[in-house]
Enzyme design. Structure first.
Site, PDB file in Angstrom:
ATOM      1  N   PRO A   1      12.799  -7.375  -3.585  1.00 45.94           N
ATOM      2  CA  PRO A   1      11.604  -7.494  -2.758  1.00 45.94           C
ATOM      3  C   PRO A   1      11.006  -6.161  -2.303  1.00 45.94           C
ATOM      4  O   PRO A   1      11.736  -5.222  -1.982  1.00 45.94           O
ATOM      5  CB  PRO A   1      12.084  -8.297  -1.543  1.00 45.94           C
ATOM      6  CG  PRO A   1      13.562  -8.258  -1.580  1.00 45.94           C
ATOM      7  CD  PRO A   1      13.957  -8.075  -3.008  1.00 45.94           C
ATOM      8  N   ASN A   2       9.680  -6.156  -2.305  1.00 45.53           N
ATOM      9  CA  ASN A   2       8.858  -5.053  -1.806  1.00 45.53           C
ATOM     10  C   ASN A   2       8.809  -3.831  -2.728  1.00 45.53           C
ATOM     11  O   ASN A   2       8.042  -2.901  -2.476  1.00 45.53           O
ATOM     12  CB  ASN A   2       9.289  -4.631  -0.383  1.00 45.53           C
ATOM     13  CG  ASN A   2       9.185  -5.784   0.591  1.00 45.53           C
ATOM     14  OD1 ASN A   2       8.126  -6.391   0.697  1.00 45.53           O
ATOM     15  ND2 ASN A   2      10.263  -6.128   1.277  1.00 45.53           N
TER      16      ASN A   2
ATOM     17  N   ARG B   1       4.244   1.689   0.037  1.00 48.47           N
ATOM     18  CA  ARG B   1       5.317   1.396   0.959  1.00 48.47           C
ATOM     19  C   ARG B   1       6.060   2.664   1.393  1.00 48.47           C
ATOM     20  O   ARG B   1       6.668   3.336   0.559  1.00 48.47           O
ATOM     21  CB  ARG B   1       6.273   0.490   0.182  1.00 48.47           C
ATOM     22  CG  ARG B   1       7.490   0.145   0.889  1.00 48.47           C
ATOM     23  CD  ARG B   1       8.463  -0.577  -0.019  1.00 48.47           C
ATOM     24  NE  ARG B   1       9.554  -1.004   0.802  1.00 48.47           N
ATOM     25  CZ  ARG B   1      10.747  -1.322   0.375  1.00 48.47           C
ATOM     26  NH1 ARG B   1      11.012  -1.314  -0.909  1.00 48.47           N
ATOM     27  NH2 ARG B   1      11.678  -1.672   1.219  1.00 48.47           N
TER      28      ARG B   1
ATOM     29  N   TYR C   1      10.132   6.325  -0.129  1.00 51.67           N
ATOM     30  CA  TYR C   1      10.192   5.790  -1.498  1.00 51.67           C
ATOM     31  C   TYR C   1       9.306   6.537  -2.491  1.00 51.67           C
ATOM     32  O   TYR C   1       9.317   6.212  -3.675  1.00 51.67           O
ATOM     33  CB  TYR C   1       9.837   4.299  -1.492  1.00 51.67           C
ATOM     34  CG  TYR C   1      10.810   3.484  -0.665  1.00 51.67           C
ATOM     35  CD1 TYR C   1      12.144   3.365  -1.051  1.00 51.67           C
ATOM     36  CD2 TYR C   1      10.403   2.850   0.505  1.00 51.67           C
ATOM     37  CE1 TYR C   1      13.050   2.634  -0.293  1.00 51.67           C
ATOM     38  CE2 TYR C   1      11.299   2.106   1.275  1.00 51.67           C
ATOM     39  CZ  TYR C   1      12.614   2.013   0.864  1.00 51.67           C
ATOM     40  OH  TYR C   1      13.519   1.290   1.610  1.00 51.67           O
TER      41      TYR C   1
ATOM     42  N   ASN D   1      18.337  -3.093  -8.656  1.00 53.89           N
ATOM     43  CA  ASN D   1      18.039  -2.610  -7.316  1.00 53.89           C
ATOM     44  C   ASN D   1      17.640  -3.855  -6.516  1.00 53.89           C
ATOM     45  O   ASN D   1      16.478  -4.267  -6.542  1.00 53.89           O
ATOM     46  CB  ASN D   1      16.898  -1.594  -7.328  1.00 53.89           C
ATOM     47  CG  ASN D   1      16.593  -1.079  -5.929  1.00 53.89           C
ATOM     48  OD1 ASN D   1      17.083  -1.624  -4.938  1.00 53.89           O
ATOM     49  ND2 ASN D   1      15.777  -0.046  -5.831  1.00 53.89           N
TER      50      ASN D   1
ATOM     51  N   ALA E   1      16.234  -5.148  -0.261  1.00 54.53           N
ATOM     52  CA  ALA E   1      16.824  -5.634   0.997  1.00 54.53           C
ATOM     53  C   ALA E   1      17.939  -6.650   0.763  1.00 54.53           C
ATOM     54  O   ALA E   1      18.870  -6.763   1.579  1.00 54.53           O
ATOM     55  CB  ALA E   1      15.729  -6.244   1.864  1.00 54.53           C
TER      56      ALA E   1
ATOM     57  N   HIS F   1      21.840  -5.965   1.010  1.00 56.11           N
ATOM     58  CA  HIS F   1      22.608  -5.944   2.251  1.00 56.11           C
ATOM     59  C   HIS F   1      22.876  -7.342   2.821  1.00 56.11           C
ATOM     60  O   HIS F   1      23.477  -7.462   3.888  1.00 56.11           O
ATOM     61  CB  HIS F   1      21.860  -5.093   3.290  1.00 56.11           C
ATOM     62  CG  HIS F   1      21.252  -3.855   2.704  1.00 56.11           C
ATOM     63  ND1 HIS F   1      22.018  -2.867   2.108  1.00 56.11           N
ATOM     64  CD2 HIS F   1      19.957  -3.441   2.578  1.00 56.11           C
ATOM     65  CE1 HIS F   1      21.207  -1.904   1.665  1.00 56.11           C
ATOM     66  NE2 HIS F   1      19.956  -2.239   1.932  1.00 56.11           N
TER      67      HIS F   1
ATOM     68  N   ASP G   1      27.372 -13.321  -6.301  1.00 58.94           N
ATOM     69  CA  ASP G   1      28.070 -14.376  -7.049  1.00 58.94           C
ATOM     70  C   ASP G   1      27.470 -14.571  -8.439  1.00 58.94           C
ATOM     71  O   ASP G   1      28.200 -14.826  -9.404  1.00 58.94           O
ATOM     72  CB  ASP G   1      28.031 -15.701  -6.270  1.00 58.94           C
ATOM     73  CG  ASP G   1      28.998 -15.702  -5.086  1.00 58.94           C
ATOM     74  OD1 ASP G   1      29.834 -14.785  -4.985  1.00 58.94           O
ATOM     75  OD2 ASP G   1      28.915 -16.644  -4.264  1.00 58.94           O
TER      76      ASP G   1
ATOM     77  N   GLU H   1      24.274  -0.599  -9.937  1.00 60.07           N
ATOM     78  CA  GLU H   1      23.415  -0.696  -8.743  1.00 60.07           C
ATOM     79  C   GLU H   1      22.604   0.589  -8.592  1.00 60.07           C
ATOM     80  O   GLU H   1      23.150   1.684  -8.754  1.00 60.07           O
ATOM     81  CB  GLU H   1      24.324  -0.879  -7.523  1.00 60.07           C
ATOM     82  CG  GLU H   1      23.597  -0.947  -6.199  1.00 60.07           C
ATOM     83  CD  GLU H   1      24.577  -0.991  -5.016  1.00 60.07           C
ATOM     84  OE1 GLU H   1      25.801  -0.769  -5.219  1.00 60.07           O
ATOM     85  OE2 GLU H   1      24.109  -1.212  -3.894  1.00 60.07           O
TER      86      GLU H   1
ATOM     87  N   HIS I   1      19.521   2.524  -6.017  1.00 60.97           N
ATOM     88  CA  HIS I   1      18.598   2.573  -4.875  1.00 60.97           C
ATOM     89  C   HIS I   1      17.815   3.863  -4.953  1.00 60.97           C
ATOM     90  O   HIS I   1      18.391   4.927  -5.206  1.00 60.97           O
ATOM     91  CB  HIS I   1      19.354   2.509  -3.543  1.00 60.97           C
ATOM     92  CG  HIS I   1      20.114   1.238  -3.414  1.00 60.97           C
ATOM     93  ND1 HIS I   1      19.513   0.044  -3.117  1.00 60.97           N
ATOM     94  CD2 HIS I   1      21.424   0.973  -3.600  1.00 60.97           C
ATOM     95  CE1 HIS I   1      20.422  -0.914  -3.116  1.00 60.97           C
ATOM     96  NE2 HIS I   1      21.593  -0.372  -3.405  1.00 60.97           N
TER      97      HIS I   1
ATOM     98  N   SER J   1      16.330   5.330  -2.439  1.00 62.26           N
ATOM     99  CA  SER J   1      16.669   6.151  -1.273  1.00 62.26           C
ATOM    100  C   SER J   1      18.192   6.276  -1.139  1.00 62.26           C
ATOM    101  O   SER J   1      18.948   5.534  -1.782  1.00 62.26           O
ATOM    102  CB  SER J   1      16.093   5.509  -0.008  1.00 62.26           C
ATOM    103  OG  SER J   1      16.711   4.259   0.243  1.00 62.26           O
TER     104      SER J   1
ATOM    105  N   ARG K   1      21.000   6.172   5.783  1.00 60.56           N
ATOM    106  CA  ARG K   1      19.994   5.469   6.584  1.00 60.56           C
ATOM    107  C   ARG K   1      20.685   4.571   7.623  1.00 60.56           C
ATOM    108  O   ARG K   1      21.815   4.839   8.006  1.00 60.56           O
ATOM    109  CB  ARG K   1      19.051   4.704   5.644  1.00 60.56           C
ATOM    110  CG  ARG K   1      18.284   5.657   4.703  1.00 60.56           C
ATOM    111  CD  ARG K   1      17.364   4.912   3.758  1.00 60.56           C
ATOM    112  NE  ARG K   1      16.325   4.187   4.489  1.00 60.56           N
ATOM    113  CZ  ARG K   1      15.536   3.277   3.923  1.00 60.56           C
ATOM    114  NH1 ARG K   1      15.666   2.994   2.623  1.00 60.56           N
ATOM    115  NH2 ARG K   1      14.620   2.668   4.638  1.00 60.56           N
TER     116      ARG K   1
ATOM    117  N   ARG L   1      22.230  -0.722   6.117  1.00 53.48           N
ATOM    118  CA  ARG L   1      22.005  -0.424   4.702  1.00 53.48           C
ATOM    119  C   ARG L   1      23.259   0.145   4.028  1.00 53.48           C
ATOM    120  O   ARG L   1      23.265   0.420   2.826  1.00 53.48           O
ATOM    121  CB  ARG L   1      20.833   0.559   4.533  1.00 53.48           C
ATOM    122  CG  ARG L   1      19.503  -0.018   4.933  1.00 53.48           C
ATOM    123  CD  ARG L   1      18.355   0.920   4.626  1.00 53.48           C
ATOM    124  NE  ARG L   1      17.230   0.671   5.506  1.00 53.48           N
ATOM    125  CZ  ARG L   1      16.273  -0.247   5.271  1.00 53.48           C
ATOM    126  NH1 ARG L   1      16.300  -0.973   4.177  1.00 53.48           N
ATOM    127  NH2 ARG L   1      15.300  -0.427   6.135  1.00 53.48           N
TER     128      ARG L   1
HETATM  129  C1  DQA Z   1      16.219   0.194  -1.477  1.00 54.40           C
HETATM  130  C2  DQA Z   1      16.991   0.406  -0.168  1.00 54.40           C
HETATM  131  C3  DQA Z   1      17.068  -0.886   0.610  1.00 54.40           C
HETATM  132  O1  DQA Z   1      17.798  -0.688   1.819  1.00 54.40           O
HETATM  133  C4  DQA Z   1      15.671  -1.360   0.969  1.00 54.40           C
HETATM  134  O2  DQA Z   1      15.735  -2.598   1.653  1.00 54.40           O
HETATM  135  C5  DQA Z   1      14.780  -1.422  -0.197  1.00 54.40           C
HETATM  136  C6  DQA Z   1      14.841  -0.380  -1.222  1.00 54.40           C
HETATM  137  C7  DQA Z   1      16.029   1.527  -2.250  1.00 54.40           C
HETATM  138  O3  DQA Z   1      15.685   1.459  -3.425  1.00 54.40           O
HETATM  139  O4  DQA Z   1      16.205   2.607  -1.676  1.00 54.40           O
HETATM  140  O5  DQA Z   1      13.909  -2.293  -0.279  1.00 54.40           O
HETATM  141  O6  DQA Z   1      16.944  -0.668  -2.305  1.00 54.40           O
END
Ligand code: DQA
Length: 145
Positions: A9-10, A17, A22, A73, A76, A79, A86, A97, A99, A101, A106, A110
């Site tokens: 998401p996002n 954003r 980011y 990735n 959110a 977390h 699963d 995995e 990320h 950031s 942070r 997170r």
């Molecule tokens: C994220 C880090 C997450 O904590 C955050 O909720 C994101 C982006 C990152 O790519 O740094 O949406 O996954």
């Protein structure tokens, strides 16, 4: 070899954003970056994004027998989502995995990663480059065996 790259998401709002966290490049630029990294590694790939947990679970389930590796990735959902953890465990496709950031530097919430428990390694805080490193980590893992 085919890799599925999943963004949660996002991440579709990259560029708009929180650019100080980011970056200023948009989601289309991330997709192009990932496709290029996969081409460099000699992988076919699909880059997928959803804002919905269940849709991500469905996508991971559908990857079984189709994709050889997953870069994820979960944003959110990293977390919070035992369901994504699963699903990754269920299909048992080698996963990495990522990320953008440095999540460990942070807020404390997170620092927890459920999805990461099903991944053999992670790249954080490297921006787009983390995806490239993840693709090459998969290549090494898949070549090993
Ligand atoms: C994220 C880090 C997450 O904590 C955050 O909720 C994101 C982006 C990152 O790519 O740094 O949406 O996954």
């Amino acid at each position: 070899m085919k890799v599925l790259i999943i963004n949660g998401p996002n991440l579709n709002l990259l560029g708009l954003r929180e650019p100080t966290i980011y970056g200023t490049k948009n989601y289309a630029a991330l997709v192009a970056f990932c496709e290029n990294a996969c081409r460099e590694a000699g992988f076919g790939c699909e880059v997928f994004q959803s804002n919905h947990e269940g849709v991500i679970v469905d996508k991971i389930q559908a990857a079984y027998g189709v994709f050889d590796g997953i870069v994820i990735n979960p944003a959110a959902y990293t977390h919070t989502s035992v369901a994504i953890l699963d699903a990754l465990k269920a299909v048992a496709i080698p996963a990495v995995e990522v990320h953008l950031s440095d999540v460990d530097a942070r807020e404390p919430f997170r620092h927890v990663s459920y999805a990461g428990l099903a991944c053999f390694t992670r790249f954080t805080g490297l921006g787009f480059e983390g995806y490239r490193q993840a693709v090459f980590a998969l290549k090494e893992r898949l070549n090993a065996g």
